[in-house]
Design a protein around this motif. Structure first.
Motif, PDB file in Angstrom:
ATOM      1  N   ASP A 111      -3.839  -8.363   2.695  1.00 55.61           N
ATOM      2  CA  ASP A 111      -4.066  -9.366   1.650  1.00 55.61           C
ATOM      3  C   ASP A 111      -4.267  -8.770   0.259  1.00 55.61           C
ATOM      4  N   GLU A 112      -3.940  -7.514   0.052  1.00 56.29           N
ATOM      5  CA  GLU A 112      -4.183  -6.854  -1.234  1.00 56.29           C
ATOM      6  C   GLU A 112      -2.905  -6.753  -2.060  1.00 56.29           C
ATOM      7  N   ASN A 113      -3.030  -7.049  -3.349  1.00 49.77           N
ATOM      8  CA  ASN A 113      -1.920  -6.892  -4.267  1.00 49.77           C
ATOM      9  C   ASN A 113      -2.451  -6.900  -5.699  1.00 49.77           C
ATOM     10  N   ILE A 114      -1.544  -6.673  -6.632  1.00 48.02           N
ATOM     11  CA  ILE A 114      -1.877  -6.719  -8.057  1.00 48.02           C
ATOM     12  C   ILE A 114      -0.944  -7.720  -8.712  1.00 48.02           C
ATOM     13  N   VAL A 115      -1.485  -8.590  -9.544  1.00 46.99           N
ATOM     14  CA  VAL A 115      -0.678  -9.540 -10.295  1.00 46.99           C
ATOM     15  C   VAL A 115      -0.713  -9.141 -11.764  1.00 46.99           C
TER      16      VAL A 115
END
Length: 191
Positions: A111-115
């Motif tokens: 569930d990890e990301n960068i926007v």
């Protein structure tokens, strides 16, 4: 732009996101195609060379993320632009690890990301996206980077596309065509 994940439909479609599991370091976005020599030069230089050698910052560099800041949830554009990003379900304290060049971000594949709220005004321009990636295994899937929510560009790992487990470097062109490079990238650091 989304880093560490890709939505199957639109960038805001959270029910259809494919997440990347592994490390990512020194992410760069250019508004032109890099030459094979420029790519080879970036691959060959070490951390100290990258800090002092302007030849390694070719023209048309729109943004660079080196992940050297170690607090909070902001990912800073290290060339001084205003294209900063926000970590989702991750923090610098928990996810910044030793990278290929200084620090890297470690994505859990869940569930990890960068926007980053920018497409850098690329439109139909030539584009190059470069990064160091380190896969956890030889059976992974997901996007390292996806620029744009409709037509856009991306790079990732999988088989045939970024939705299927595999070990091939996959390129997305204008959200229309998946290009399986048939280049197995294995575990360890790759550029």
């Amino acid at each position: 732009m989304i880093v560490g994940a890709r939505s199957r439909n639109t960038q805001s479609d959270v029910d259809n996101i494919i997440y990347y599991k592994g490390k990512l370091d020194d992410l760069r976005v250019y508004s032109r195609a890099l030459t094979s020599q420029e790519i080879a030069d970036m691959y060959a230089f070490d951390k100290e060379d990258l800090k002092v050698n302007n030849e390694l910052k070719p023209s048309n560099l729109l943004a660079q993320y080196d992940f050297e800041k170690k607090s909070g949830t902001t990912v800073y554009d290290s060339i001084g632009g205003d294209q900063n990003g926000t970590m989702q379900n991750m923090t610098a304290e928990e996810n910044i690890v030793k990278g290929k060049i200084g620090n890297a971000l470690d994505f859990n594949g869940v569930d990890e990301n960068i926007v980053i709220n920018s497409t850098y005004g690329l439109g139909n321009a030539n584009v190059s996206i470069s990064a160091w990636v380190n896969l956890v295994s030889t059976s992974e899937k997901g996007a390292f980077v996806k620029v744009g929510s409709g037509n856009g560009y991306g790079i990732g790992v999988g088989t045939d596309d970024m939705d299927n487990l595999g070990n091939d470097l996959i390129v997305l062109f204008e959200n229309v065509r998946w290009i399986d490079t048939n280049t197995a990238i294995g575990t360890g650091w790759h550029h």
